[in-house]
Each structure stands twice: as C-alpha cells, then as structure tokens.
Design a protein around this motif. Sequence first.
Motif, PDB file in Angstrom:
ATOM      1  N   GLN A  43      23.069 -22.216 -79.942  1.00 36.91           N
ATOM      2  CA  GLN A  43      23.759 -22.992 -78.505  1.00 36.91           C
ATOM      3  C   GLN A  43      22.789 -24.188 -78.350  1.00 36.91           C
ATOM      4  O   GLN A  43      23.140 -25.231 -78.021  1.00 36.91           O
ATOM      5  CB  GLN A  43      23.805 -22.031 -77.539  1.00 36.91           C
ATOM      6  CG  GLN A  43      24.873 -20.997 -77.529  1.00 36.91           C
ATOM      7  CD  GLN A  43      24.829 -20.077 -76.506  1.00 36.91           C
ATOM      8  OE1 GLN A  43      24.822 -20.630 -75.287  1.00 36.91           O
ATOM      9  NE2 GLN A  43      24.879 -18.689 -76.776  1.00 36.91           N
ATOM     10  N   ALA A  47      24.086 -28.123 -78.623  1.00 40.22           N
ATOM     11  CA  ALA A  47      24.010 -28.924 -77.434  1.00 40.22           C
ATOM     12  C   ALA A  47      23.452 -30.214 -77.324  1.00 40.22           C
ATOM     13  O   ALA A  47      23.771 -31.169 -76.768  1.00 40.22           O
ATOM     14  CB  ALA A  47      23.521 -28.000 -76.099  1.00 40.22           C
ATOM     15  N   SER A 116      19.104 -18.718 -69.259  1.00 41.52           N
ATOM     16  CA  SER A 116      19.911 -18.896 -70.506  1.00 41.52           C
ATOM     17  C   SER A 116      19.821 -20.278 -70.991  1.00 41.52           C
ATOM     18  O   SER A 116      19.172 -21.242 -70.497  1.00 41.52           O
ATOM     19  CB  SER A 116      21.410 -18.830 -69.729  1.00 41.52           C
ATOM     20  OG  SER A 116      21.780 -20.032 -69.036  1.00 41.52           O
ATOM     21  N   GLN A 118      22.223 -22.462 -71.531  1.00 40.14           N
ATOM     22  CA  GLN A 118      22.850 -23.485 -70.746  1.00 40.14           C
ATOM     23  C   GLN A 118      22.009 -23.962 -69.761  1.00 40.14           C
ATOM     24  O   GLN A 118      21.998 -25.257 -69.417  1.00 40.14           O
ATOM     25  CB  GLN A 118      23.911 -23.200 -70.121  1.00 40.14           C
ATOM     26  CG  GLN A 118      25.192 -22.588 -71.259  1.00 40.14           C
ATOM     27  CD  GLN A 118      24.920 -21.113 -71.946  1.00 40.14           C
ATOM     28  OE1 GLN A 118      24.112 -20.565 -71.355  1.00 40.14           O
ATOM     29  NE2 GLN A 118      25.772 -20.812 -72.923  1.00 40.14           N
ATOM     30  N   HIS A 121      18.980 -26.265 -71.367  1.00 40.23           N
ATOM     31  CA  HIS A 121      19.523 -27.351 -71.785  1.00 40.23           C
ATOM     32  C   HIS A 121      19.699 -28.398 -70.668  1.00 40.23           C
ATOM     33  O   HIS A 121      19.243 -29.405 -70.932  1.00 40.23           O
ATOM     34  CB  HIS A 121      20.644 -27.234 -72.666  1.00 40.23           C
ATOM     35  CG  HIS A 121      21.190 -28.540 -72.997  1.00 40.23           C
ATOM     36  ND1 HIS A 121      20.568 -29.302 -74.058  1.00 40.23           N
ATOM     37  CD2 HIS A 121      22.279 -29.338 -72.706  1.00 40.23           C
ATOM     38  CE1 HIS A 121      21.284 -30.294 -74.345  1.00 40.23           C
ATOM     39  NE2 HIS A 121      22.346 -30.366 -73.588  1.00 40.23           N
TER      40      HIS A 121
END
Length: 261
Positions: A43, A47, A116, A118, A121
């Motif tokens: 991920q 990203a 996480s 997300q 990032h």
Amino acid sequence: MRISKFLLAAAMRNSRVLLAATVLFFISASANVQLQRNDSERQLFEALNRERAAQGLSALQWDDVLFKAARRHALRMANLNMLEHQLPNESNLEGRLAEAGARFSVIAENIAVGASPQIIHAGWMDSPGHRRNILDPRLTSVGIAAVHGPGGLFAVQDFSQIVPELSVEQQEQKVVSLLAAMGFHSASATEEARRTCRSDAGLAEGAAKSMMRFEVFDLSKLPEDIEKKIRSGPYSKAAVGACRANVAPGFSHYRIAVLFF
C-alpha cells in the motif's frame, strides 16, 4: 546529512504519526529478513507512486536490496519501540544501505510510526521534508518496510539513485560512443588513458596532446563543461581509460580519463 524529526498531529481518526526524514547527497541486523512484501508495504509503495504520477514524475522501481535494509531497520525500531534513523549499535543510513549491498549516488530515508499505512502516508505527504523525498525527481528506486510493534506500525522508506555496476571496459565503451557522436575517432592508447585515470599527477607518459579527468555517476552524457572544452580543442582522436573511484562504501560513481591526440 540533514535530519528533521517532529511529532505531527494527524487530524484523521484522532491518531498521531511520528515521522522522521533524512536526506544524503553525494558531490544498508541480526534478525532474519523475510523478503516478501506484506499488504502495508504494498500500500505504501502504490501510494508513493500515485503521488509521483500526479506530479508527472517517473515511478520508483522496487529494489530488494533497499527493501532488505528497510526491513532490518523497521524490525529494530519495532523491537526497541524507538523511532530513530540510527539506533544504538547500528550503522548510519549510508552504512546500513551499503551493508545490504546497495550502490548509490543519492540516498534518502523516511521513517514513521502510526496506526495504518494510510495515516503514515498522509503524514509523510503533509510534511515538507518527507514529501520532498517522495517527489524527488533524482531518485529511481525504493524499498519499503512496515512492521507492527508496541507503538504501532513502524514504517521505513529507503530511496536511492542507483549507479549501475559496469566493468571498466563497459564504462570506457560508453564514453567512447559519446565522443564518437562528437566526431572523435578512437586512438590506440587505452592503457595510457587508464594509467592517467589512476594518477592524480596529470598526464601519464605518451604522445597525447591534452587530457581530461572527471568523475560522474551517469554515463549517458558527458558533463557540460567537458563538452565545452572538447569543442574548443583542435583534436580529432581520443583514448578513454576508466579506473576505480575512491568513495565511501555504498556510494558509487565512475572515474574517467580522456586523452586527446
């Protein structure tokens, strides 16, 4: 080396992500590393390349050597529950990458701990230093690790501009081709050019009228100042010699001497 480290209050999900970034420019554990990417690592990789694509930048290539170095560092941070670019009894960034087997001219690192991928990032992209690493057009490769620890998900992005490992002969042929495109014919003085390359005392013995010695990490083109000097000289033949450049472990570039006749 420039290091920035701060605590970023992330608005989303009422979570916090601790970040740190370091960048190094030139003029990789005792734990066994499993070289298989997990979902968090995938991920984070996807990203960052979405961000680069949005800015018209080329995608970073996944590099297993950088991944090995990043995973080792992430595991150490998770085990110690510490966020640092250099942990106790650990090499610094260039040392860690070199120990893993990387060869590079530019390196950078982002680290973080958060809830996480997300959130991590988003925290990186909200930080000027981390964002700059992710969007640096000079960088070509990355290895990303994400490991769960007591404090959350510990993440590491290790970036580099990789210098291809070329033999002396391959280096010479690349420069010969560049000179041929400028109208030069090859002279039979390769060994003389190699001796000149290895020396810092000027032109080695021989019939050459002039010489140039330079160090670069990209052999796809000649340095601009070298091209200008070549065009101003009354020469028709050239011999190229390459030799080992003296640089710190891991850092890599090419040392070239050109003799003109």
